[in-house]
Design an enzyme around this catalytic site. Structure first.
Site, PDB file in Angstrom:
ATOM      1  CE  LYS A 100      -1.925   2.534   3.149  1.00  0.00           C
ATOM      2  NZ  LYS A 100      -1.787   3.852   2.457  1.00  0.00           N
ATOM      3  CD  GLU A 159      13.199   4.323   8.288  1.00  0.00           C
ATOM      4  OE1 GLU A 159      13.095   5.165   9.206  1.00  0.00           O
ATOM      5  OE2 GLU A 159      13.134   4.592   7.093  1.00  0.00           O
ATOM      6  CB  CYS A 195      12.910   8.863   8.784  1.00  0.00           C
ATOM      7  SG  CYS A 195      14.017   8.163   7.552  1.00  0.00           S
ATOM      8  CD  GLU A 214       9.755  12.308  12.589  1.00  0.00           C
ATOM      9  OE1 GLU A 214       8.712  11.659  12.737  1.00  0.00           O
ATOM     10  OE2 GLU A 214      10.757  11.863  12.007  1.00  0.00           O
TER      11      GLU A 214
END
Ligand code: NAI
Ligand code: MG
Length: 495
Positions: free
Chosen positions: A192, A267, A301, A398
């Protein structure tokens, strides 16, 4: 102020053609069972690029069945590993042939500057597939001396049908990171793509078919996370989940994967410390610090979003960083001169603006940026906060945007603890000419990757992943294959 290159009117842009917008299941392009579609936007103009099939549990079920059938009894299960490798090489070649068009499609759907798509996304995608193509016939077990009159060996078998759920920040590259090892190991796939950026993944599925990868090996179900994504995670016929994205979603996936005890690799994000000592090559450190955060609109990331600069060079350092921000070219992602494009969507834009607001409220000093750029598109000015304290939200959370937090430090002794004072552990960097200091810190920092005197250096052969809440398992390299194999021990009585 960042240099303003206003996005040109969308109609005048040379647009890549959109070929694939449906689900790809068992080698067929099919609408979602429900008939529903969703729009994918051009984040520079906020206009619809295309309507894409909105897959959900029903489509995932069909995809999982196609993948299962191919895995158990199809050509793929009987194919020699070397031939499997050849097909992956062929896919990489086809991507290379269409590199310009794919780069444009990626930039259109995601908003990233075309120069970055061409210089980073495409070459890394091709390289990753070739790296794993070469691995296909080199995945083997061991013979093991055991006590008694037995012969024991291990086989490395494919884990089975894998569900792969990817984000929007590097859409094509994430496909390569997921398909490369899965195909090399002999798995079959239900993928997906992110709802923000489904187009290049669908194009790659077409190229995989053209390369001769048998129908049913790769299945793509575009759609939303809570529907299509969750259906992949819960499906009893899917053996493993590989996910890249946010920690919150990973926690949901862990819960949803529990009843079927799927193998999982994650991850996730980070708040990576980038530490610059006063004995560093300052030009290189400034360039690296800037690139390490602002590359890809800060949507990385591993973004070096906590920049620790040693006291003596601090003023000069932030001066030069702010100078770079003032001349940065924001504009049309398809314009080769553009250095920074829009954020991917309204939600990300809003999140970033909330953090900028928080940074100001908590008393950090905003040296550059801090505002929306222009009136159309999700553009955020390159933003630089200085005098940031370790416990401010902009130093702990983040942000995933072009927002840099600079913190000051005095001594080597304090820095490892401050760098590690986070729930994340994806990446870190150290800039110094003192090799002892560099390796000392590299050993102390709890992160899956440490760069010394460089930033964002990726290679298909080098494992990547997170300590702590930044992930589980590793991708890339030989380690990246592990997650796609099961080890079977076979013991034969010799007596
Ligand atoms: P997300 O984690 O919700 O989305 C990533 C992927 O997971 C997408 O394909 C999404 O459809 C899917 N997903 C969402 N909910 C799901 C569920 N319940 N089950 C299965 N799949 C599901 O991330 P989002 O909302 O796009 O971004 C939020 C934040 O996450 C960003 O601001 C950033 O901080 C972080 N992020 C980190 C990334 C990384 O590279 N580690 C990539 C993207 C986002
Ligand atoms: Mg889009």
């Amino acid at each position: 102020m960042a240099t303003v290159t206003e996005p040109v009117a969308p109609a005048k842009r040379p647009r890549p053609r959109i070929h694939q917008t449906q689900c790809f299941i068992g080698g067929q392009w099919v609408p979602a069972q429900s008939g529903k579609t969703f729009d994918t936007l051009d984040p520079a103009s906020e206009e619809v690029i295309a309507s894409v099939a909105e897959g959900d549990a029903a489509d995932v079920d069909l995809a999982a069945k196609a993948a299962r059938q191919q895995f158990e009894t199809g050509e793929w299960s009987k194919m020699d590993a070397r031939d499997r490798g050849r097909l992956i090489y062929k896919l990489a070649d086809l991507i290379e042939e269409e590199a310009d068009e794919l780069a444009a499609l990626e930039s259109l759907d995601n908003g990233k500057p075309i120069r970055d798509s061409k210089a980073a996304d495409l070459p890394l995608t091709i390289d990753c597939l070739r790296y794993y193509a070469g691995y296909a016939d080199k995945i083997h077990g061991q013979t093991i001396p055991v006590r008694g009159n037995y012969f024991t060996y291990t086989r490395k078998e494919p884990v089975g049908v894998v569900g792969q759920i990817i984000p929007w920040n590097f859409p094509m590259l994430m496909v390569a990171w997921k398909w490369g090892p899965a195909l090399a190991a002999g798995c079959t796939i239900v993928m997906k793509p992110a709802e923000q950026t489904p187009l290049t993944c669908l194009r790659m599925a077409r190229l995989a078919q053209k390369a001769g990868i048998p129908d049913g090996v790769i299945n793509v179900v575009p759609g939303y996370g809570p529907t299509a994504g969750a259906a992949i995670v819960k499906h009893p016929d899917i053996d493993k989940i590989a996910f890249t994205g946010s920690g919150e979603t990973a926690q949901m996936i862990m819960r949803d994967a529990a009843p079927t005890l799927k193998r999982i690799t994650f991850e996730l994000g980070g708040k990576s410390p980038n530490v610059v000592f006063d004995d560093a090559n300052i030009d290189a450190a400034i360039a690296g610090a800037h690139f390490g955060l602002y590359f890809n609109q800060g949507q990385c990331c591993c973004a070096g979003s906590r920049l620790f600069v040693q006291e003596k060079i601090y003023d000069k350092f932030i001066d030069r960083l702010s100078g770079m921000n003032k001349t940065r070219k924001l504009g049309d992602p398809l314009d080769p001169a553009t250095e920074q494009g829009p954020q991917v969507d309204q939600a990300q834009f809003d999140k970033i603006m909330r953090y900028i607001d928080l940074g100001n409220k908590e008393g950090a000093k905003c040296l550059t940026g801090g505002k929306r750029h222009g009136t159309r598109g999700f553009y955020v000015e390159p933003t630089l906060f200085v005098d940031v304290k370790d416990n401010m939200a902009i130093a702990t959370d983040e942000i995933f945007g072009p927002v840099m937090s600079v913190l000051k430090f005095k001594e080597l002794d304090e820095i490892a603890a401050r760098a590690n004072n986070t729930t994340y552990g994806l990446a870190a960097a150290v800039w110094t000419r003192d090799i002892a200091k560099a390796h000392y810190l590299a050993s102390k920092i709890k992160a899956g990757t440490v760069w010394i005197n460089c930033y964002d250096v990726f290679d298909a052969a080098a494992p990547f992943g997170g300590y702590k809440m930044s992930g589980m398992g590793r991708e890339l390299g030989e380690e990246g294959l592990k997650a796609y194999t099961e080890t079977k021990t076979v013991t034969v009585a010799l007596g």
